[in-house]
Design an enzyme around this catalytic site. Structure first.
Site, PDB file in Angstrom:
ATOM      1  N   VAL A 276       0.410   0.973 -21.320  1.00 42.43           N
ATOM      2  CA  VAL A 276      -0.678   1.286 -20.391  1.00 42.43           C
ATOM      3  C   VAL A 276      -1.070   0.041 -19.593  1.00 42.43           C
ATOM      4  CG1 VAL A 276      -3.102   1.994 -20.218  1.00 42.43           C
ATOM      5  CG2 VAL A 276      -1.554   3.200 -21.766  1.00 42.43           C
ATOM      6  N   ALA A 277      -1.070  -1.108 -20.256  1.00 42.95           N
ATOM      7  CA  ALA A 277      -1.420  -2.358 -19.572  1.00 42.95           C
ATOM      8  C   ALA A 277      -0.373  -2.732 -18.525  1.00 42.95           C
ATOM      9  CB  ALA A 277      -1.552  -3.486 -20.585  1.00 42.95           C
ATOM     10  N   ILE A 279       1.893  -0.658 -16.908  1.00 46.56           N
ATOM     11  CA  ILE A 279       2.178   0.296 -15.840  1.00 46.56           C
ATOM     12  C   ILE A 279       1.015   0.359 -14.846  1.00 46.56           C
ATOM     13  CG2 ILE A 279       2.614   2.710 -15.295  1.00 46.56           C
ATOM     14  CD1 ILE A 279       3.961   2.969 -18.020  1.00 46.56           C
ATOM     15  N   GLU A 281      -0.906   2.388 -12.922  1.00 51.31           N
ATOM     16  CA  GLU A 281      -1.096   3.819 -12.740  1.00 51.31           C
ATOM     17  C   GLU A 281      -1.503   4.199 -11.315  1.00 51.31           C
ATOM     18  OE1 GLU A 281      -2.572   2.024 -15.048  1.00 51.31           O
ATOM     19  OE2 GLU A 281      -2.098   2.831 -17.029  1.00 51.31           O
ATOM     20  N   ASP A 323      16.456   3.911  24.979  1.00 47.56           N
ATOM     21  CA  ASP A 323      16.871   4.588  26.194  1.00 47.56           C
ATOM     22  C   ASP A 323      16.286   3.825  27.381  1.00 47.56           C
ATOM     23  OD1 ASP A 323      18.048   6.645  27.705  1.00 47.56           O
ATOM     24  OD2 ASP A 323      16.158   7.718  27.812  1.00 47.56           O
ATOM     25  N   ASP A 654      13.420   9.899  24.548  1.00 46.92           N
ATOM     26  CA  ASP A 654      12.511  10.973  24.927  1.00 46.92           C
ATOM     27  C   ASP A 654      13.217  12.303  25.131  1.00 46.92           C
ATOM     28  OD1 ASP A 654      13.895  10.324  27.187  1.00 46.92           O
ATOM     29  OD2 ASP A 654      12.150   9.919  28.446  1.00 46.92           O
ATOM     30  N   ASP A 658      18.546  12.416  22.593  1.00 42.87           N
ATOM     31  CA  ASP A 658      18.246  11.326  21.663  1.00 42.87           C
ATOM     32  C   ASP A 658      17.995  11.801  20.235  1.00 42.87           C
ATOM     33  OD1 ASP A 658      18.290   9.338  23.692  1.00 42.87           O
ATOM     34  OD2 ASP A 658      16.292   9.946  24.312  1.00 42.87           O
ATOM     35  N   GLU A 723      -3.099  -8.769 -18.693  1.00 46.39           N
ATOM     36  CA  GLU A 723      -3.446  -7.834 -19.765  1.00 46.39           C
ATOM     37  C   GLU A 723      -2.375  -7.818 -20.850  1.00 46.39           C
ATOM     38  OE1 GLU A 723      -4.398  -3.911 -18.107  1.00 46.39           O
ATOM     39  OE2 GLU A 723      -4.964  -4.950 -16.275  1.00 46.39           O
ATOM     40  N   ASP A 752      -6.908  -1.853  -9.238  1.00 52.30           N
ATOM     41  CA  ASP A 752      -5.855  -1.309  -8.374  1.00 52.30           C
ATOM     42  C   ASP A 752      -6.413  -0.277  -7.403  1.00 52.30           C
ATOM     43  OD1 ASP A 752      -4.148  -2.836  -9.789  1.00 52.30           O
ATOM     44  OD2 ASP A 752      -3.141  -1.217 -10.864  1.00 52.30           O
TER      45      ASP A 752
END
Length: 920
Positions: A276-277, A279, A281, A323, A654, A658, A723, A752
């Site tokens: 858990v530390a 990864i 999440e 182009d 355009d 293309d 961690e 995070d």
């Protein structure tokens, strides 16, 4: 393929005639060839599109972690992990929901009805019922419903810009052509999806449905798989790295613990805590939201992103294939040079706005107008030249909602605009000097002549009441002239003057100008123009002994911003390659003016490209800067060859032509205003202002987004490494758990969460666009990230160990020890967030409050952590206890060293760089 055969042979091969097919034969051919429509590829079901968002390695690891947490009774952990996974998937799904509609939009470009001859009679039918051998009738404004061989034409011109990218309508001819004629020059063929711009004609259908040019485009689009973006590859690589590291760490702890005498079940639980530390999440959701914020910023800079992971691809782009028409140029034919009275004049003003000057001076491009003298509007020679240009013309200029617009052929319209700049308004001239007769333009004559009544006309310019005005190819007009207008007088045209005019034609053509010559001829009062119209007087009899009045050079001018944008791309290590359907000389001249074509660069045409095998082409592809007269398969081949060489390729465009290359490129960039719906749907990004210069802004934004992603991943990596080290060292050294699984998950979510999102809006570093494109092979995790992660992660672990020893010495309970370590890691990461606004510049030089979002994110995180420590029901959920002021003092003193140490490192690195520059 019919273009190289006489019409009788075409009829024989297609088993038809000018009377067309009968109904029984039509039924047979419908069974044989099928309906004239484009087949759709099988649509991807919505549920499969949603499931595809959860295919990454990192997502799989997180789902497994949530299942393990649920089995172990950690329901809160399991729910939170699954929520972050689901959020990332939904955001990606919403962005890609409308991604695959190209073939449906191709269908909308085909004509719904067609006029044919069947059983000798005209008949209007649904275009889906057309079959090879049908005789097709075409007139101005018609969209052509199938590929066909022209058998008769009445000054027919076809707008093929949607297929070839060429801005000027193509004059068609029914004549057979040589077998080696390139596809772009097969002027006796008309193609599905293009439109009749002028005139009328008759053609025999040769191919329908998926075998037409549009059908082949649909087939190309259906077989091209959109390649994964560098970011997607990097995230997967990061996921595999994290997954492998996690398994190694868990296995190591479990085995070491069991051998040290700990119970296997305890070791398994500690292993899960370590997993858990390790990864991250929240990473998929944070990256997705960070990309989304980048997309919002890019919209303000006129770039609309269709697929989120494509945002950062621009930052890694090595080559932009662009182009010419409408992308680098304005798609508005404009008169820029005039040769009259033995002098070259420059014409100012761009587009269809009839404002500009006629300047006498240097004809060299790029020269300043300083010192040039303005030619007065009433200059006799100039006035006669422009009078003929306006009267011998079927186009018109008008104003609508404060915008100048044209009707008719763009080349003719450019002449009307030039005349208007001299005060000669075509609508007034047509009333004042009515047209009595005309000899229309044809592919054989290469000229157009009108007869105008000048009863109340220009007086001393042209004394006759009836004047014929001609315009056309310079060699044709000059060949018919025996006299020349000089200084307001008609004089004999000498061989030396003819040679001088021919040289001037070459000079204007070398400047990428399309050159047209003009002449006139006064007639006596007894001449009858009606006899010319009836054919009683042959055209060649009246189109001789003409008076040469001058040359007019025009082109589709480059966008003013394009040159600076290309230079900026060059400084950023990005090569610009022009790929166009235009002629080689014109394309090369424009490319040279814009700075695309350098001294040792190559220019290739579609025919030359066809003559090269794959190995020969791959040996040259890096040296080619301009591709001219190319078709869709050529563009796709160029993109594939460059990608095979390892380049990250962006393609702008355009037109429908293309679309395959846009889809195959790493970054397809469509034009938002002039672009077809097909090109937009095949692209990854749309320029809302059709401005090539906006690509530079998008490149800078793409680079900045990736820089910010790497910075906030590095920031998060320090927390995860810290961690892991804390848990690993304390478990093995003290046989206690310093952080609970729910506390670790909380740290991961809040560190995070908001801070990385705030870091994702950090503005670009100074000099970002002076750097070379990043190497896509390096991924998100490089030596820099690992060193920073280990260094700062180790520092955070050291802080925790100091705090642990101090807590144990003071006899604190396990709950208080865990609360203090828990809070220390959170606050240390808040200091660390300011480190990763930039990996080069001090936060104090950037300004503490220049990224207010980060300040708010840190303050919010601090408040949340205080709530976890002091709010009773949160204390219960997170197993925390209140902290005293002295304990807070120790925590903040230790946590602040995270920022202080990084500031010292940045200072030392800046001094080292300065010393190196001074030494150099």
């Amino acid at each position: 393929m019919y273009y190289d055969q006489e019409i009788s042979s075409v009829f024989e091969k297609l088993r038809t005639s000018e009377k067309g097919l009968d109904s029984r034969e039509v039924e047979k051919r419908l069974e044989e060839y099928g309906k004239n429509e484009l087949k759709e590829k099988e649509k991807v079901p919505i549920f499969r599109l949603l499931l595809s968002q959860f295919k990454s390695i990192l997502i799989a690891i997180l789902i497994i972690a949530s299942i393990v947490s649920a089995i172990l009774g950690e329901a809160i952990d399991a729910v939170v992990i699954l929520f972050t996974v689901f959020l990332a998937g939904i955001l990606g799904f919403v962005q890609e929901y409308r991604a695959e509609k190209a073939i449906e939009l191709l269908k909308s470009l085909t004509s719904p009805e067609a006029v044919v001859i069947r059983n000798g009679a005209e008949k209007k039918i649904p275009s889906t019922e057309l079959v090879p051998g049908d005789i097709l009738l075409l007139q101005t404004g018609d969209r052509i419903p199938a590929d066909a061989r022209l058998i008769k034409e009445y000054n027919i011109k076809v707008d093929e810009s949607s297929l070839t990218g060429e801005s000027v309508p193509v004059q068609k001819t029914p004549d057979a052509l040589p077998a080696d004629t390139p596809e772009a020059d097969r002027k006796n063929m008309v193609y599905a999806g293009t439109a009749v711009a002028y005139g009328r004609g008759k053609a025999v259908v040769t191919t329908t449905g998926m075998k037409t040019s549009f059908g082949e485009l649909a087939g190309l689009l259906g077989t091209i798989e959109r390649s994964r973006t560098p970011l997607q590859e990097s995230l997967d690589k990061f996921g595999r790295w994290i997954g492998a590291a996690t398994l190694v760490i868990v296995a190591f702890v479990a085995v070491l613990g069991v051998f040290s005498g700990f119970p296997p079940i305890d070791m398994f639980l500690w292993g899960v805590a370590l997993a858990v530390a390790a990864i991250p999440e929240a990473l998929p959701a944070v990256v997705t939201v960070g990309l989304g914020l980048g997309v919002r910023r890019m919209v303000k800079r006129h770039a609309l992103i269709r697929k989120l992971p494509s945002v950062e691809t621009l930052g890694a782009t090595d080559i932009i294939c662009t182009d010419k028409t409408g992308t680098l140029t304005q798609n508005k034919m404009t008169v820029e040079g005039i040769y009259v009275n033995g002098t070259v004049l420059k014409v100012t003003g761009v587009g269809y706005n009839p404002e500009g000057k006629f300047l006498k001076g240097s004809s060299e491009k790029g020269d300043s107008e300083k010192g040039d003298s303005e030619v007065p509007e009433d200059d006799k020679n100039l006035r006669v030249l422009l009078l003929g240009a306006a009267l011998c013309n079927d186009s018109n200029l008008y104003k609508e909602e404060d915008r100048w617009k044209i009707t008719g052929d763009p080349t003719e319209a450019a002449l009307v605009v030039a005349a208007a700049k001299a005060g000669l308004e075509k609508s007034e001239l047509d009333q004042k000097y009515p047209r009595l007769a005309e000899i229309p333009f044809s592919s054989e004559s290469k000229r157009m002549t009108t007869f105008n009544k000048l009863e109340d006309g220009p007086g001393d310019f042209l004394d006759s009441e009836l004047v014929a005005f001609s315009k056309g190819a310079p060699e044709v007009i000059l060949g018919s002239c025996t006299k020349i207008l000089l200084n307001g007088e008609i004089k004999d045209l000498t061989p030396e003057q003819k040679q001088e005019i021919s040289e001037q034609v070459k000079e204007l053509a070398n400047q990428a100008l399309r050159v047209m010559a003009l002449s006139f001829r006064p007639f006596d009062e007894g001449f009858s123009p009606e006899k010319v119209s009836s054919g009683e007087i042959p055209a060649e009899k009246v189109e001789e002994d003409m008076v040469f009045s001058g040359l007019i050079g025009m082109r589709d001018p480059p966008r003013e911003e394009a040159k600076a944008a290309i230079k900026t791309c060059e400084d950023a290590g990005i090569k610009t390659v022009m790929i166009t359907g235009d002629h080689k000389v014109t394309a090369a001249a424009i490319a040279r003016e814009l700075g695309i074509l350098k001294e040792n660069d190559l220019t290739l045409t579609g025919s030359e490209l066809d003559s090269l095998d794959e190995s020969e082409f791959e040996a040259r592809v890096e040296k080619v800067s301009v591709y001219a007269r190319v078709y869709p398969a050529h563009k796709l081949r160029v993109v594939k060859a460059l990608k095979k060489k390892g380049y990250v390729v962006a393609m702008t465009g355009d037109g429908v032509n293309d679309a395959p290359a846009l889809k195959a490129a790493d970054m397809g960039i469509a034009m938002g205003i002039t672009g077809t719906d097909v090109s937009k749907e095949a692209s990854s990004m749309i320029l809302t202002d059709d401005n090539f210069a906006s690509i530079v802004s998008a490149v800078e934004e793409g680079r900045n987004i990736f820089k910010n992603i790497k910075n906030f991943i590095t920031y998060g990596l320090t927390a995860h490494i810290g961690e892991v080290l804390i848990v690993l060292i304390v478990i093995l050294g003290w046989q206690i758990l310093p952080l609970l699984a729910v506390q670790i998950l909380w740290i991961n979510l809040i560190t995070d969460g908001l801070p990385p999102m705030a870091l994702s809006v950090e503005p670009p570093d100074r000099g970002l666009m002076k750097q070379k494109p990043r190497n896509v092979e390096e991924g998100l995790i490089t030596r820099r990230e690992i060193v920073a992660g280990l260094g700062l992660g180790g520092l955070i672990a050291s802080q925790a160990l100091i705090l642990l020893v101090w807590s144990l010495d003071n006899g604190f309970s396990i709950s208080k020890l865990q609360t203090m370590v828990f809070t220390l890691v959170v606050f240390s990461e808040m200091f660390n967030a300011f480190n990763w606004r930039s990996d080069k510049y001090s936060v104090f030089s950037l300004g503490l409050f220049t990224n207010k979002a980060l300040v708010y994110a840190v303050l919010t995180t601090v408040v949340l952590q205080l709530m976890v420590v002091y709010v009773p029901f949160l204390q219960f959920a997170f197993r925390t206890v209140p902290l005293s002021l002295s304990e807070w003092g120790v925590i903040l003193a230790l946590a602040s060293t995270t920022l202080i140490s990084m500031e010292i490192i940045k200072y030392l690195n800046s001094r080292k760089s300065a010393d190196q520059k001074e030494y150099v």
